[in-house]
Design an enzyme around this catalytic site. Structure first.
Site, PDB file in Angstrom:
ATOM      1  N   THR A   1       0.849  -1.199   0.000  1.00  0.00           N
ATOM      2  CA  THR A   1       0.000   0.000   0.000  1.00  0.00           C
ATOM      3  C   THR A   1       0.887   1.252   0.000  1.00  0.00           C
ATOM      4  O   THR A   1       2.067   1.181   0.317  1.00  0.00           O
ATOM      5  CB  THR A   1      -0.980   0.002   1.211  1.00  0.00           C
ATOM      6  OG1 THR A   1      -1.712  -1.223   1.202  1.00  0.00           O
ATOM      7  CG2 THR A   1      -1.965   1.151   1.191  1.00  0.00           C
TER       8      THR A   1
ATOM      9  N   ASN B   1      -2.762  -4.516  -2.280  1.00  0.00           N
ATOM     10  CA  ASN B   1      -2.756  -5.356  -1.080  1.00  0.00           C
ATOM     11  C   ASN B   1      -1.334  -5.816  -0.752  1.00  0.00           C
ATOM     12  O   ASN B   1      -0.493  -4.980  -0.498  1.00  0.00           O
ATOM     13  CB  ASN B   1      -3.743  -6.521  -1.166  1.00  0.00           C
ATOM     14  CG  ASN B   1      -4.018  -7.074   0.226  1.00  0.00           C
ATOM     15  OD1 ASN B   1      -3.846  -6.366   1.215  1.00  0.00           O
ATOM     16  ND2 ASN B   1      -4.416  -8.329   0.337  1.00  0.00           N
TER      17      ASN B   1
HETATM   18  N1  GLY Z   1      -5.240  -3.859   1.462  1.00  0.00           N
HETATM   19  C1  GLY Z   1      -4.965  -3.035   2.567  1.00  0.00           C
HETATM   20  C2  GLY Z   1      -6.170  -2.334   3.080  1.00  0.00           C
HETATM   21  O1  GLY Z   1      -7.048  -2.022   2.309  1.00  0.00           O
HETATM   22  O2  GLY Z   1      -6.284  -2.096   4.249  1.00  0.00           O
END
Ligand code: GLY
Length: 563
Positions: free
Chosen positions: A373, A393
């Protein structure tokens, strides 16, 4: 604290008045422009667009797209994100939800075997792990609804970086090494992101010609360039060939949603943050409202941390039970943010002892960590602002590229609860509210946030899984105490998320004295072996007429202020 000064190459065209990382830059009248992002090339893209006459939203398009090219391990066109925007002209504040959606063929049991056991890798690797991307739609929406420049112009830096390549940094090298085995399973991905099948050496040029063409198609045709036509057909064909379930209808049906932010106050700070399907705004609102019942500034350092930990514990408990995609489940926001309810929770905090999470109720456990992220913050001279948190992700998402398109697929389906009380890759277990359903968005922790008083405006966010929320919350507390962005991004970080029942803290995040005292109160402590987070922050101080920006010293990002 990271401090860099622009002198050369990528941004050499900037004027001498550009100050880097946290240096205050006096603006006459209107505030300065500022951009903070996780990569110098992405920051340069934002500054380039601002200097070409774009506003903060055009810059947000440029920075998002550039991050998707130069930080493929964090975000990208095959992923999604949330963009929190503030339009100065009319004060409109909204979150553009470009979160991925589950394909139509997705179902609650899709990652379980015949014995109902969760198949761990199925929601992490390859195209079956991928939700329908929201990033391209988010960028088109930002540009069309809020931007001033043509999309093609704002996407130009990203196209250039994809065509001409970017240099592998030590961070890229290190992160690609973690997932090299998985990338090698998908030759189209390995061919782009590895060098002869190995993590590329530092300085190696990563070129993404196919991705450049895909971004060009978006620049020319908008949504039709990605969600319909040859690129969509190619993505679906490649996904299906490798076990995925995407369809052309899924892509055609994808829509961004404009959502009302979660707005609450802590002392004299108005906090504007991410609503569901992010859990960030509600968890932070609950925790800070609990903390408002105490005078943190009148406490010892250890007492203050104990209370922050206990507030996090209680807010994360509710996250695990009640939060999910609001288009599919009834998120009881009013009840969760009810003043009496939160006062009641504050009363359950024992000033001398940790509260065992188990006695708070039978919520499922959750744990989500990660360096994946990314986040950026932008402010323009008109006072427009954007905070974007974007993701594929886990590192390099699903590690799968649809050959011929350059699109690296996310593995955001893993943010759903594959089965109640069974942890995902990071130990995350959700409840029915976050169960998989066609078209549904998985619950997120991404927390782009504005911090506002009549005199000061903060723009902040970070990657880091569920720890995103505690990092932003610690920054908000520091903002309320008068801290500057370089302080928010440098704070030593600690976290509690109800389950596992432990205080997690980054390497050296708590002093020996704090550890002894907190352990003595009954807290189980777990030191993470590294420092975590990659916060990107801006502050506009209206009384000083100054803009500050800062990039997390843990990362390789760059923050600039341009007068
Ligand atoms: N994939 C990390 C989040 O959305 O928290």
């Amino acid at each position: 604290m990271k401090e860099k000064r622009i002198t050369t190459t990528a941004v050499s065209w900037l004027f001498a008045c550009v100050l880097i990382s946290a240096g205050p830059c006096r603006a006459e009248g209107a505030p300065a422009h500022a951009v903070a992002s996780a990569h110098p090339l992405a920051t340069a893209a934002g500054v380039e667009i601002l200097q070409e006459g774009g506003n903060a939203f055009d810059a947000a398009v440029a920075v998002s797209a550039a991050l998707g090219v130069v930080e493929p391990f964090s975000s990208g066109f095959g992923g999604g994100g949330f963009w929190l925007v503030h339009r100065a002209a009319d004060g409109k504040q909204v979150m553009i939800d470009g979160r991925e959606t589950a394909p139509a063929l997705a179902h609650e049991r899709m990652y379980r075997d015949a014995q109902d056991n969760v198949i761990r890798d199925a929601s992490l690797k390859g195209p079956l792990a991928a939700g329908i991307p929201g990033m391209p739609a988010g960028l088109v929406h930002l540009a069309e609804e809020y931007g001033r420049l043509p999309l093609r112009q704002s996407l130009a830096p990203a196209i250039r970086y994809a065509e001409q390549g970017f240099k592998v940094t030590s961070r890229y090298h290190r992160l690609s090494a973690y997932v090299a085995d998985t990338l090698r399973q998908y030759p189209a991905a390995a061919g782009i992101f590895l060098q002869d099948g190995k993590p590329p050496r530092i300085g190696h040029l990563v070129r993404q010609e196919a991705l450049a063409k895909t971004i060009e198609a978006i620049a020319e045709k908008g949504l039709d360039g990605f969600y319909r036509g040859p690129i969509a057909e190619r993505m679906v064909r490649e996904a299906r060939k490798h076990g995925g379930i995407w369809s052309l209808q899924d892509l055609d049906a994808y829509r961004v949603v404009e959502r009302e932010p979660v707005v609450f106050s802590y002392r004299d700070t108005r906090i504007v943050s991410a609503p569901p399907p992010s859990s960030g705004g509600i968890v932070m609102a609950q925790a800070l409202s609990i903390l408002e019942q105490f005078d943190l500034n009148d406490m010892s350092n250890v007492q203050r941390k104990h209370h922050i930990i206990e507030a996090m514990r209680r807010a994360f408990r509710d996250r695990s039970v009640f939060l999910g995609d609001p288009d599919f489940v009834n998120v009881p926001t009013d009840r969760l943010l009810d003043e009496s309810y939160l006062e009641g929770l504050a009363l359950t905090i024992d000033a001398a002892n940790a509260t065992p999470s188990d006695i708070l109720g039978n919520g499922p456990t959750l744990l989500q960590v990660g360096t994946q992220t990314t986040h950026f913050s932008v402010l323009d001279k008109e006072g427009n602002r954007a905070a974007g948190t974007l993701s594929v992700n886990t590192l390099f998402g699903a590690c799968f590229v649809a050959e011929g398109t350059g699109v690296l697929f996310n593995n955001e389906m893993d943010d759903f609860s594959a089965k109640r009380n069974t942890p995902n890759a990071y130990g995350l277990i959700g409840d029915e509210a976050n169960a998989i359903a066609p078209g549904k968005r998985p619950l997120s922790s991404m927390t782009p946030t504005f911090l506002e008083t009549p005199d000061r405006v903060g723009i902040v966010g970070t990657p880091g899984g569920s720890r995103i929320i505690s990092m932003v919350m610690l920054a908000a507390l520091d903002f309320a105490d008068g801290g500057l962005p370089q302080s928010w991004v440098s704070l030593r970080r600690f976290h509690h998320q109800y389950q596992p029942d432990q205080v997690q803290f980054e390497l050296h995040g708590l002093t020996k004295f704090e550890r002894q005292r907190l352990a003595g109160m009954g807290h189980e402590l777990r030191e993470i072996s590294r420092r975590y987070g990659n916060m990107q922050a801006i502050l506009w101080d209206k009384t000083e007429d100054r803009v500050y920006s800062a990039s997390d010293p843990r990362g390789e990002g760059q923050a600039v202020v341009v007068e």
